[in-house]
Design a protein around this motif. Sequence first.
Motif, short mmCIF file in Angstrom:
data_model
loop_
_atom_site.label_atom_id
_atom_site.label_comp_id
_atom_site.label_asym_id
_atom_site.label_seq_id
_atom_site.Cartn_x
_atom_site.Cartn_y
_atom_site.Cartn_z
N PRO A 141 39.62 -43.06 -1.82
CA PRO A 141 39.23 -43.14 -0.50
C PRO A 141 39.14 -44.72 -0.08
O PRO A 141 38.94 -44.27 1.06
CB PRO A 141 37.60 -42.02 -0.25
CG PRO A 141 37.43 -41.59 -1.50
CD PRO A 141 38.73 -41.10 -2.87
N ASP A 142 38.60 -45.11 -1.59
CA ASP A 142 38.57 -46.63 -1.32
C ASP A 142 39.82 -47.87 -1.36
O ASP A 142 39.55 -48.74 -0.85
CB ASP A 142 37.40 -46.98 -2.17
CG ASP A 142 36.53 -46.22 -2.16
OD1 ASP A 142 35.97 -45.73 -1.38
OD2 ASP A 142 35.27 -45.78 -3.91
N LEU A 166 52.48 -48.24 -1.98
CA LEU A 166 51.84 -48.40 -2.78
C LEU A 166 50.26 -48.05 -2.62
O LEU A 166 49.87 -47.69 -1.09
CB LEU A 166 51.93 -50.18 -2.75
CG LEU A 166 52.88 -51.18 -2.77
CD1 LEU A 166 53.03 -51.82 -2.10
CD2 LEU A 166 53.73 -50.46 -4.63
N TRP A 167 49.45 -48.28 -3.14
CA TRP A 167 48.41 -48.26 -2.43
C TRP A 167 47.03 -49.63 -3.60
O TRP A 167 47.05 -50.11 -3.66
CB TRP A 167 46.94 -46.86 -3.93
CG TRP A 167 47.40 -45.78 -4.01
CD1 TRP A 167 49.22 -45.72 -3.95
CD2 TRP A 167 47.31 -44.96 -2.45
NE1 TRP A 167 49.14 -43.67 -3.04
CE2 TRP A 167 47.86 -43.77 -2.66
CE3 TRP A 167 45.82 -44.61 -1.98
CZ2 TRP A 167 47.36 -42.61 -1.96
CZ3 TRP A 167 45.64 -43.95 -0.89
CH2 TRP A 167 46.14 -42.61 -1.39
N LYS A 208 43.35 -45.41 4.92
CA LYS A 208 44.55 -45.72 6.22
C LYS A 208 45.50 -45.66 5.49
O LYS A 208 45.56 -45.88 4.17
CB LYS A 208 43.85 -46.75 7.40
CG LYS A 208 42.72 -46.19 7.82
CD LYS A 208 42.88 -45.41 9.17
CE LYS A 208 41.76 -46.32 9.59
NZ LYS A 208 41.83 -44.83 10.84
N SER A 209 46.64 -44.80 6.27
CA SER A 209 48.15 -45.02 5.38
C SER A 209 49.31 -45.48 6.48
O SER A 209 48.52 -45.55 7.87
CB SER A 209 48.67 -43.76 5.10
OG SER A 209 48.60 -43.06 4.46
N TYR A 252 47.46 -43.97 10.65
CA TYR A 252 46.91 -42.17 10.37
C TYR A 252 46.59 -41.58 8.88
O TYR A 252 46.07 -42.63 8.40
CB TYR A 252 48.20 -41.16 10.82
CG TYR A 252 48.80 -41.39 8.89
CD1 TYR A 252 48.67 -40.26 7.97
CD2 TYR A 252 50.02 -42.28 9.13
CE1 TYR A 252 49.51 -40.80 6.79
CE2 TYR A 252 51.24 -42.04 8.01
CZ TYR A 252 50.74 -41.28 7.31
OH TYR A 252 51.67 -41.31 5.69
N ASP A 253 44.76 -41.39 9.39
CA ASP A 253 44.25 -40.96 8.23
C ASP A 253 45.09 -40.37 7.18
O ASP A 253 45.47 -40.04 6.98
CB ASP A 253 42.94 -40.03 8.69
CG ASP A 253 42.48 -41.03 9.91
OD1 ASP A 253 42.25 -42.43 9.41
OD2 ASP A 253 41.70 -40.25 10.02
N THR A 254 44.75 -41.49 5.72
CA THR A 254 44.72 -40.10 4.29
C THR A 254 44.33 -39.17 4.39
O THR A 254 43.41 -38.53 4.37
CB THR A 254 44.67 -41.70 3.09
OG1 THR A 254 45.43 -42.85 3.62
CG2 THR A 254 45.47 -41.00 2.23
#
Length: 148
Positions: free
Chosen positions: A39-40, A75-76, A120-121, A145-147
């Motif tokens: 979430p971070d 990627l994150w 977010k994605s 969009y929201d992850t």
Amino acid sequence: MTTRFRTSFHAALAGTLFAALAAIAASPAQALPLTQPGPDAAQIVGFPGYPANELYEVTFIMIDGRNIVGDRDVLWLEPGRYEITVRSKVRRPPGLDWRNPRSRRDTDYNTIELVVEAGKSYHILQQYVDDREPTRYLTVLHRVYDTP
């Protein structure tokens, strides 16, 4: 040179080179802003493409001018502002077939600047634009969009 001297010299040289390379790899200036999923973190994704809409998949190859080891399509990242360089996965570009063999004038590399937020994605694709010269592809932010 004697064999013993050569062996000692090569061992010392190898040790010095190894230490220098380790220092370069560990330096914070070289660290990429990649992080673990969660979430971070923000996620950027280069697939799926939508060829019927002239939107094509990409792989991510650089962040802020620094190479990513191995091309990646997900990627994150830590939240922040980044310049992302992509490689197109266009397999059959519009307008190029056996009846119209004009040369491909675009480049396989392109960049996009993003400000990413945690949770977010970001879906990044390349879009074909017929009237854009000389490069016919733009790297675009397709959607956010929201992850899950």
